[in-house]
Design a protein around this motif. Structure first.
Motif, short mmCIF file in Angstrom:
data_model
loop_
_atom_site.label_atom_id
_atom_site.label_comp_id
_atom_site.label_asym_id
_atom_site.label_seq_id
_atom_site.Cartn_x
_atom_site.Cartn_y
_atom_site.Cartn_z
N MET A 1 0.85 -1.18 0.00
CA MET A 1 0.00 0.00 0.00
C MET A 1 0.89 1.23 0.00
N LEU A 2 0.48 2.25 -0.72
CA LEU A 2 1.22 3.51 -0.72
C LEU A 2 0.65 4.42 0.34
N ASP A 3 1.50 4.81 1.28
CA ASP A 3 1.15 5.81 2.29
C ASP A 3 1.82 7.10 1.85
N GLY A 4 1.10 7.89 1.05
CA GLY A 4 1.74 9.00 0.38
C GLY A 4 2.65 8.45 -0.70
N LEU A 5 3.95 8.68 -0.54
CA LEU A 5 4.92 8.11 -1.47
C LEU A 5 5.72 6.99 -0.82
N ASN A 6 5.30 6.54 0.33
CA ASN A 6 6.01 5.50 1.06
C ASN A 6 5.29 4.16 0.92
N PRO A 7 5.96 3.13 0.39
CA PRO A 7 5.34 1.81 0.30
C PRO A 7 5.36 1.11 1.66
N VAL A 8 4.24 0.53 2.04
CA VAL A 8 4.16 -0.21 3.30
C VAL A 8 3.48 -1.55 3.03
N ILE A 9 3.86 -2.54 3.82
CA ILE A 9 3.26 -3.87 3.70
C ILE A 9 2.03 -3.96 4.58
N ILE A 10 0.94 -4.46 4.02
CA ILE A 10 -0.28 -4.64 4.79
C ILE A 10 -0.74 -6.09 4.67
N ASN A 11 -1.54 -6.51 5.65
CA ASN A 11 -2.19 -7.82 5.60
C ASN A 11 -3.62 -7.59 5.12
N ILE A 12 -3.95 -8.15 3.97
CA ILE A 12 -5.25 -7.85 3.38
C ILE A 12 -6.38 -8.64 4.03
N ASN B 1 -8.64 -3.86 -1.75
CA ASN B 1 -8.89 -2.54 -2.34
C ASN B 1 -7.87 -1.50 -1.91
N ASP B 2 -7.11 -1.79 -0.85
CA ASP B 2 -6.09 -0.86 -0.38
C ASP B 2 -4.75 -1.06 -1.07
N VAL B 3 -4.65 -2.12 -1.84
CA VAL B 3 -3.35 -2.51 -2.41
C VAL B 3 -3.06 -1.71 -3.68
N TRP B 4 -1.82 -1.33 -3.82
CA TRP B 4 -1.33 -0.61 -5.00
C TRP B 4 -1.51 -1.48 -6.24
N VAL B 5 -2.18 -0.96 -7.25
CA VAL B 5 -2.38 -1.66 -8.51
C VAL B 5 -1.27 -1.22 -9.48
N HIS B 6 -0.54 -2.18 -10.00
CA HIS B 6 0.60 -1.86 -10.85
C HIS B 6 0.15 -1.37 -12.22
N ASP B 7 0.77 -0.28 -12.67
CA ASP B 7 0.50 0.27 -14.00
C ASP B 7 1.84 0.45 -14.71
N GLU B 8 2.17 -0.50 -15.56
CA GLU B 8 3.46 -0.44 -16.25
C GLU B 8 3.49 0.64 -17.32
N ASN B 9 2.30 1.19 -17.66
CA ASN B 9 2.23 2.26 -18.66
C ASN B 9 2.07 3.63 -18.02
N ASP B 10 2.34 3.73 -16.74
CA ASP B 10 2.19 4.99 -16.01
C ASP B 10 2.99 6.10 -16.70
N THR B 11 2.32 7.21 -16.99
CA THR B 11 3.01 8.32 -17.64
C THR B 11 3.88 9.09 -16.67
N ASN B 12 3.65 8.91 -15.38
CA ASN B 12 4.44 9.58 -14.35
C ASN B 12 5.51 8.62 -13.84
N PRO B 13 6.79 8.99 -13.91
CA PRO B 13 7.85 8.07 -13.49
C PRO B 13 8.02 7.93 -11.98
N THR B 14 7.22 8.66 -11.20
CA THR B 14 7.41 8.66 -9.75
C THR B 14 7.26 7.26 -9.17
N ARG B 15 6.24 6.53 -9.59
CA ARG B 15 6.01 5.21 -9.01
C ARG B 15 7.07 4.21 -9.49
N GLU B 16 7.57 4.38 -10.70
CA GLU B 16 8.68 3.54 -11.15
C GLU B 16 9.89 3.73 -10.23
N PHE B 17 10.14 4.98 -9.85
CA PHE B 17 11.27 5.26 -8.95
C PHE B 17 11.03 4.63 -7.59
#
Length: 346
Positions: free
Chosen positions: A252-263, A271-287
């Motif tokens: 889960m992303l807490d702002g820009l910080n990734p954290v592990i959650i138990n679903i 629904n709280d889990v980060w959904v991966h988008d390999e076509n993201d136009t913003n490189p922030t999540r890739e970083f």
């Protein structure tokens, strides 16, 4: 012409054996390079190219023997210069599909400048980085990806260097296809190679590879069946980032910080889990994804981090030449040597 080539490729039914040369493979028994070679040979029929239009270029190191073992064209070059020479090959004959086989020492040390500029220019190359976190061919010195404190022949008291992060470098330098896979996951490795072959632009794949002699088990926590589920997260486009033996952990992303959650803890859900988008136009999540390996406790991502399209260096290079010729006509040797900037000494 292109249609004719496409038709020929469709008619030719290659198998993995068609891409295996008759040169004896000379790596240490148990080396992860054997798997990378096997998966490259098995994947090559899916690249959609005649094998005489495929070129493998390498520098120096164990990985750099690769061109000898592929039944394609190949060029074993000099230390760290594979990306530069591969760029020349692509510019000289843009119809070729040009691959680079390199190691973490070869590409990220002496070859670092060539690597980042190939990424920056978005040259239409496919670079496969064999990362075993050690210098293998020169007998076990620490490499640019060795962990801080690594005891080796060249760092007997532990290296004080901070390691390079290949994914972060490639992404930051502008590679338009960035992925990671492992030598011990053949199907995934084949998928990444095939996907890279279809990409137009600089495609970079980091392969976590075991050096059985000088750094055995460097990635065992990622490759062994009993530990892989808790330490590896597979990036799949459009799917939530879940992992764990019971698939009950998510990112889960807490702002820009990734954290592990138990679903399944009653507090969080899928629904709280980060959904991966390999076509993201913003490189922030890739970083953010690239930094997972730098944060203790986070799983190591494998798969395609991000891919996008932009004009390639080689494409723009040839378009520019065509435009100049259309405006000024073809040049000649005489025009070049005897223009207004020359003079005669009597």
């Amino acid at each position: 012409m292109a249609n004719n080539i496409d038709n020929v490729v469709t008619q030719v039914k290659y198998t993995a054996k068609d891409f295996a040369s008759d040169v004896d493979v000379k790596w240490c028994p148990g080396c992860g390079d054997y798997s990378i070679l096997a998966q490259a040979q098995r994947s090559s029929p899916e690249f959609g190219e005649l094998k005489e239009n495929i070129v493998w270029v390498s520098g120096i190191g164990c990985s750099s023997r690769f061109p000898y073992y592929m039944n394609t064209y190949g060029f074993h070059t000099i230390h760290g210069r594979a990306a530069a020479i591969a760029t020349g090959v692509k510019l000289a004959n843009p119809k070729l599909q040009v691959w680079v086989a390199t190691g973490d020492g070869d590409m990220l040390s002496i070859g670092g400048n060539h690597f980042i500029h190939a990424c920056r220019k978005n040259v239409n190359l496919k670079i496969v980085l064999f990362n075993n976190k050690i210098y293998g061919l020169t007998k076990g010195q620490y490499s640019p990806t060795s962990e801080k404190g690594k005891v080796t022949k060249s760092s007997p008291y532990g290296t004080v260097d901070w390691p390079f992060n290949p994914i972060k470098i490639a992404a930051g330098a502008g590679a338009t296809f960035v992925a990671r896979t492992m030598d011990r996951d053949p199907k995934h490795l084949q998928e990444m190679l095939t996907r890279a072959s279809k990409h137009t632009g600089l495609a970079f794949i980091e392969v976590l590879q075991n050096c059985v002699i000088f750094n055995d088990g460097a990635f065992s926590h990622l490759t062994e069946k009993d530990t892989r589920p808790e330490n590896v997260i597979y990036l799949e486009h459009g799917k939530p980032m879940i992992f764990g033996a019971n698939k009950d952990k998510g990112i889960m992303l807490d702002g820009l910080n990734p954290v592990i959650i138990n679903i399944n803890d009653g507090v969080h859900s899928i629904n709280d889990v980060w959904v991966h988008d390999e076509n993201d136009t913003n490189p922030t999540r890739e970083f953010i994804l690239s930094r997972f390996t730098e944060v203790e406790g986070l799983p190591t991502p494998v798969g395609v981090f991000r891919k996008f399209n932009k004009p390639t260096y080689d494409g723009d290079y040839h378009h520019q030449i065509e435009d100049v010729i259309a405006k000024k006509g073809k040049g000649t040797y005489e025009k070049l040597m005897f223009n207004a900037n020359t003079w005669e000494v009597k």
